[in-house]
Design a protein around this motif. Structure first.
Motif, PDB file in Angstrom:
ATOM      1  N   GLN A 101     -11.962   1.584   8.601  1.00  0.00           N
ATOM      2  CA  GLN A 101     -10.931   2.166   7.753  1.00  0.00           C
ATOM      3  C   GLN A 101      -9.655   2.491   8.533  1.00  0.00           C
ATOM      4  O   GLN A 101      -9.669   3.350   9.408  1.00  0.00           O
ATOM      5  CB  GLN A 101     -11.459   3.443   7.080  1.00  0.00           C
ATOM      6  CG  GLN A 101     -12.697   3.228   6.238  1.00  0.00           C
ATOM      7  CD  GLN A 101     -12.510   2.127   5.208  1.00  0.00           C
ATOM      8  OE1 GLN A 101     -11.501   2.087   4.490  1.00  0.00           O
ATOM      9  NE2 GLN A 101     -13.477   1.225   5.134  1.00  0.00           N
ATOM     10  N   PRO A 102      -8.524   1.837   8.219  1.00  0.00           N
ATOM     11  CA  PRO A 102      -7.269   2.191   8.891  1.00  0.00           C
ATOM     12  C   PRO A 102      -6.881   3.645   8.650  1.00  0.00           C
ATOM     13  O   PRO A 102      -6.312   4.296   9.522  1.00  0.00           O
ATOM     14  CB  PRO A 102      -6.253   1.227   8.270  1.00  0.00           C
ATOM     15  CG  PRO A 102      -7.062   0.087   7.736  1.00  0.00           C
ATOM     16  CD  PRO A 102      -8.357   0.705   7.295  1.00  0.00           C
ATOM     17  N   ASP A 103      -7.194   4.151   7.454  1.00  0.00           N
ATOM     18  CA  ASP A 103      -6.929   5.549   7.107  1.00  0.00           C
ATOM     19  C   ASP A 103      -8.262   6.209   6.766  1.00  0.00           C
ATOM     20  O   ASP A 103      -8.650   6.297   5.606  1.00  0.00           O
ATOM     21  CB  ASP A 103      -5.955   5.621   5.922  1.00  0.00           C
ATOM     22  CG  ASP A 103      -5.674   7.047   5.460  1.00  0.00           C
ATOM     23  OD1 ASP A 103      -6.115   8.009   6.130  1.00  0.00           O
ATOM     24  OD2 ASP A 103      -5.016   7.202   4.414  1.00  0.00           O
ATOM     25  N   LEU A 104      -8.948   6.676   7.796  1.00  0.00           N
ATOM     26  CA  LEU A 104     -10.275   7.261   7.597  1.00  0.00           C
ATOM     27  C   LEU A 104     -10.203   8.501   6.714  1.00  0.00           C
ATOM     28  O   LEU A 104     -11.046   8.686   5.827  1.00  0.00           O
ATOM     29  CB  LEU A 104     -10.897   7.620   8.946  1.00  0.00           C
ATOM     30  CG  LEU A 104     -12.260   8.320   8.895  1.00  0.00           C
ATOM     31  CD1 LEU A 104     -13.313   7.422   8.260  1.00  0.00           C
ATOM     32  CD2 LEU A 104     -12.696   8.771  10.286  1.00  0.00           C
ATOM     33  N   LEU A 105      -9.216   9.358   6.944  1.00  0.00           N
ATOM     34  CA  LEU A 105      -9.104  10.582   6.143  1.00  0.00           C
ATOM     35  C   LEU A 105      -8.878  10.244   4.675  1.00  0.00           C
ATOM     36  O   LEU A 105      -9.530  10.815   3.785  1.00  0.00           O
ATOM     37  CB  LEU A 105      -7.977  11.461   6.679  1.00  0.00           C
ATOM     38  CG  LEU A 105      -7.648  12.724   5.865  1.00  0.00           C
ATOM     39  CD1 LEU A 105      -8.886  13.582   5.654  1.00  0.00           C
ATOM     40  CD2 LEU A 105      -6.542  13.520   6.559  1.00  0.00           C
ATOM     41  N   GLY A 106      -7.972   9.316   4.395  1.00  0.00           N
ATOM     42  CA  GLY A 106      -7.732   8.936   3.011  1.00  0.00           C
ATOM     43  C   GLY A 106      -8.975   8.364   2.363  1.00  0.00           C
ATOM     44  O   GLY A 106      -9.272   8.640   1.191  1.00  0.00           O
ATOM     45  N   PHE A 107      -9.730   7.559   3.121  1.00  0.00           N
ATOM     46  CA  PHE A 107     -10.966   6.984   2.595  1.00  0.00           C
ATOM     47  C   PHE A 107     -11.969   8.082   2.252  1.00  0.00           C
ATOM     48  O   PHE A 107     -12.575   8.075   1.173  1.00  0.00           O
ATOM     49  CB  PHE A 107     -11.562   6.016   3.618  1.00  0.00           C
ATOM     50  CG  PHE A 107     -12.901   5.472   3.225  1.00  0.00           C
ATOM     51  CD1 PHE A 107     -13.017   4.473   2.273  1.00  0.00           C
ATOM     52  CD2 PHE A 107     -14.066   5.972   3.799  1.00  0.00           C
ATOM     53  CE1 PHE A 107     -14.258   3.969   1.898  1.00  0.00           C
ATOM     54  CE2 PHE A 107     -15.304   5.474   3.439  1.00  0.00           C
ATOM     55  CZ  PHE A 107     -15.403   4.477   2.482  1.00  0.00           C
ATOM     56  N   ILE A 145      -5.373  11.950  11.638  1.00  0.00           N
ATOM     57  CA  ILE A 145      -4.301  12.576  10.853  1.00  0.00           C
ATOM     58  C   ILE A 145      -3.033  11.722  10.894  1.00  0.00           C
ATOM     59  O   ILE A 145      -2.356  11.536   9.871  1.00  0.00           O
ATOM     60  CB  ILE A 145      -4.032  14.000  11.360  1.00  0.00           C
ATOM     61  CG1 ILE A 145      -5.258  14.886  11.121  1.00  0.00           C
ATOM     62  CG2 ILE A 145      -2.814  14.602  10.645  1.00  0.00           C
ATOM     63  CD1 ILE A 145      -5.152  16.267  11.743  1.00  0.00           C
ATOM     64  N   ARG A 146      -2.701  11.199  12.076  1.00  0.00           N
ATOM     65  CA  ARG A 146      -1.506  10.342  12.195  1.00  0.00           C
ATOM     66  C   ARG A 146      -1.609   9.130  11.282  1.00  0.00           C
ATOM     67  O   ARG A 146      -0.651   8.783  10.566  1.00  0.00           O
ATOM     68  CB  ARG A 146      -1.347   9.881  13.641  1.00  0.00           C
ATOM     69  CG  ARG A 146      -0.128   8.955  13.855  1.00  0.00           C
ATOM     70  CD  ARG A 146      -0.280   8.112  15.105  1.00  0.00           C
ATOM     71  NE  ARG A 146      -1.402   7.174  15.013  1.00  0.00           N
ATOM     72  CZ  ARG A 146      -1.923   6.531  16.034  1.00  0.00           C
ATOM     73  NH1 ARG A 146      -1.456   6.734  17.258  1.00  0.00           N
ATOM     74  NH2 ARG A 146      -2.931   5.687  15.857  1.00  0.00           N
ATOM     75  N   ASN A 147      -2.766   8.469  11.291  1.00  0.00           N
ATOM     76  CA  ASN A 147      -2.933   7.280  10.454  1.00  0.00           C
ATOM     77  C   ASN A 147      -2.833   7.627   8.976  1.00  0.00           C
ATOM     78  O   ASN A 147      -2.318   6.826   8.175  1.00  0.00           O
ATOM     79  CB  ASN A 147      -4.283   6.619  10.749  1.00  0.00           C
ATOM     80  CG  ASN A 147      -4.327   5.980  12.123  1.00  0.00           C
ATOM     81  OD1 ASN A 147      -3.311   5.867  12.802  1.00  0.00           O
ATOM     82  ND2 ASN A 147      -5.512   5.574  12.547  1.00  0.00           N
ATOM     83  N   HIS A 148      -3.320   8.812   8.607  1.00  0.00           N
ATOM     84  CA  HIS A 148      -3.227   9.229   7.207  1.00  0.00           C
ATOM     85  C   HIS A 148      -1.782   9.525   6.828  1.00  0.00           C
ATOM     86  O   HIS A 148      -1.328   9.137   5.738  1.00  0.00           O
ATOM     87  CB  HIS A 148      -4.105  10.459   6.980  1.00  0.00           C
ATOM     88  CG  HIS A 148      -4.093  10.935   5.556  1.00  0.00           C
ATOM     89  ND1 HIS A 148      -4.590  10.181   4.522  1.00  0.00           N
ATOM     90  CD2 HIS A 148      -3.627  12.092   4.997  1.00  0.00           C
ATOM     91  CE1 HIS A 148      -4.456  10.843   3.386  1.00  0.00           C
ATOM     92  NE2 HIS A 148      -3.858  11.993   3.641  1.00  0.00           N
ATOM     93  N   ARG A 149      -1.057  10.202   7.692  1.00  0.00           N
ATOM     94  CA  ARG A 149       0.350  10.507   7.417  1.00  0.00           C
ATOM     95  C   ARG A 149       1.173   9.223   7.308  1.00  0.00           C
ATOM     96  O   ARG A 149       2.145   9.160   6.548  1.00  0.00           O
ATOM     97  CB  ARG A 149       0.927  11.406   8.511  1.00  0.00           C
ATOM     98  CG  ARG A 149       0.419  12.845   8.451  1.00  0.00           C
ATOM     99  CD  ARG A 149       0.896  13.659   9.646  1.00  0.00           C
ATOM    100  NE  ARG A 149       2.344  13.660   9.754  1.00  0.00           N
ATOM    101  CZ  ARG A 149       3.174  14.470   9.091  1.00  0.00           C
ATOM    102  NH1 ARG A 149       2.664  15.373   8.262  1.00  0.00           N
ATOM    103  NH2 ARG A 149       4.475  14.407   9.279  1.00  0.00           N
ATOM    104  N   ALA A 150       0.781   8.211   8.046  1.00  0.00           N
ATOM    105  CA  ALA A 150       1.472   6.919   7.970  1.00  0.00           C
ATOM    106  C   ALA A 150       0.989   6.070   6.795  1.00  0.00           C
ATOM    107  O   ALA A 150       1.531   4.994   6.550  1.00  0.00           O
ATOM    108  CB  ALA A 150       1.267   6.144   9.272  1.00  0.00           C
ATOM    109  N   ALA A 151      -0.026   6.564   6.077  1.00  0.00           N
ATOM    110  CA  ALA A 151      -0.599   5.859   4.923  1.00  0.00           C
ATOM    111  C   ALA A 151      -0.985   4.423   5.282  1.00  0.00           C
ATOM    112  O   ALA A 151      -0.687   3.478   4.556  1.00  0.00           O
ATOM    113  CB  ALA A 151       0.374   5.883   3.745  1.00  0.00           C
ATOM    114  N   LEU A 152      -1.681   4.278   6.403  1.00  0.00           N
ATOM    115  CA  LEU A 152      -2.075   2.946   6.851  1.00  0.00           C
ATOM    116  C   LEU A 152      -3.086   2.320   5.888  1.00  0.00           C
ATOM    117  O   LEU A 152      -4.082   2.937   5.541  1.00  0.00           O
ATOM    118  CB  LEU A 152      -2.695   3.017   8.248  1.00  0.00           C
ATOM    119  CG  LEU A 152      -1.762   3.339   9.416  1.00  0.00           C
ATOM    120  CD1 LEU A 152      -2.523   3.193  10.730  1.00  0.00           C
ATOM    121  CD2 LEU A 152      -0.534   2.438   9.425  1.00  0.00           C
TER     122      LEU A 152
END
Length: 293
Positions: A101-107, A145-152
């Motif tokens: 997952q590029p955005d683990l938190l979003g997932f 958190i960085r990847n989530h903020r970038a909405a990867l």
């Protein structure tokens, strides 16, 4: 806080017993479903291709394609909530998916939204110490958190190029914890990997890769901190030690974190201590790499 000492005999059988007759979502079952529909599980499936295209993709595996079952929803990127209704499941299960997952938190936030109150996420995850990710840096909460903020939604150049350090043992990508006889890089030419990674990073098509590199304790630390920060309403119920090249993590939808800062700090200190113990295990295992078995 102690690492788990009682290990399920088989993670997949353990997951099946936990889910039993409950309503579940399985993400990415592909040719090896954890909860086969043919066995009577009340399961909805999501995969990156419909069943007929999965059979074409994995035709080289021979009889393994017979395990591919009808796919209820096709999902490649973006939010899971775009294809599934909220509050629909008692369990969300997956095997070797979180690390992609590029955005683990979003997932994980999506998984929580799909769960009913008290529902659980059950995930089998590769332990980077015992597979081709051995030389990759541990993913930390700042990266998540960085990847989530970038909405990867696609893999970064870094994730793609890290294939230059991916290794195998006797053609195996997940080699477990037995002594190693012969280690080699999967691709010896970093020039080819650079060219390929630059091309993949610029394409509009989704190109798969590992985006996260975890151990049982490191993933527990990430989830615990995200929960304390109020970014995730999932809490860790249990994390197994590694068995072979993988471990099992169980998360529960519990709402806001009730820990005080003092309690969380004490918990984090203990997890960091356990992370050092894991690192000592990794170094001990590395001696087989140096000695050649």
């Amino acid at each position: 806080m102690q690492r788990s000492t009682s290990q399920p005999p088989c993670f997949r059988e353990h997951v099946r017993r936990l889910v039993a007759a409950a309503e579940a979502l399985e993400i990415g079952p592909s040719y090896s479903p954890l909860l086969p529909k043919r066995d009577g599980f009340r399961v909805t499936t999501v995969d990156h291709l419909p069943a007929e295209k999965l059979r074409v993709k994995y035709a080289h595996l021979g009889s393994a394609v017979e395990a591919i079952e009808p796919v209820d929803h096709v999902w490649c990127e973006g939010s899971l909530q775009q294809v599934l209704p909220a509050d629909s499941f008692d369990f969300v299960v997956s095997s070797h998916l979180l690390e992609h997952q590029p955005d683990l938190l979003g997932f994980l936030q999506d998984c929580s939204q799909l769960l009913r109150p008290g529902g659980q996420v059950l995930a089998i995850v590769p332990d980077k110490r015992f597979c081709f990710d051995y030389f990759q840096p541990l993913t930390d909460v700042a990266t998540v958190i960085r990847n989530h903020r970038a909405a990867l939604h696609r893999h970064s150049f870094e994730s793609l190029y890290r294939a230059s350090a991916a290794g195998r043992v006797d053609e195996r990508l997940g080699w477990g914890q037995e002594p190693i006889e012969r280690f080699q890089l999967i691709d010896e030419d970093p020039r080819a990997i650079l060219d390929r990674s630059l091309a993949f990073a610029e394409t509009a098509d989704y190109v798969d890769a590992h985006a996260g590199y975890f151990t049982p304790v490191s993933l527990r630390l990430i989830i615990s901190e995200l929960h304390f920060l109020g970014l995730l309403d999932l809490s860790v119920v249990a994390v197994s030690d590694a068995r072979g090249c993988e471990f099992l993590i169980e998360l529960k939808k519990v709402g806001d974190c009730s820990l005080t800062l003092e309690s969380f700090a004490a918990k984090k200190h203990e997890l960091l201590r356990l992370l050092i113990e894991e690192d000592a295990d990794r170094v001990a295992f590395a001696r087989t790499l140096l000695a050649g078995g």
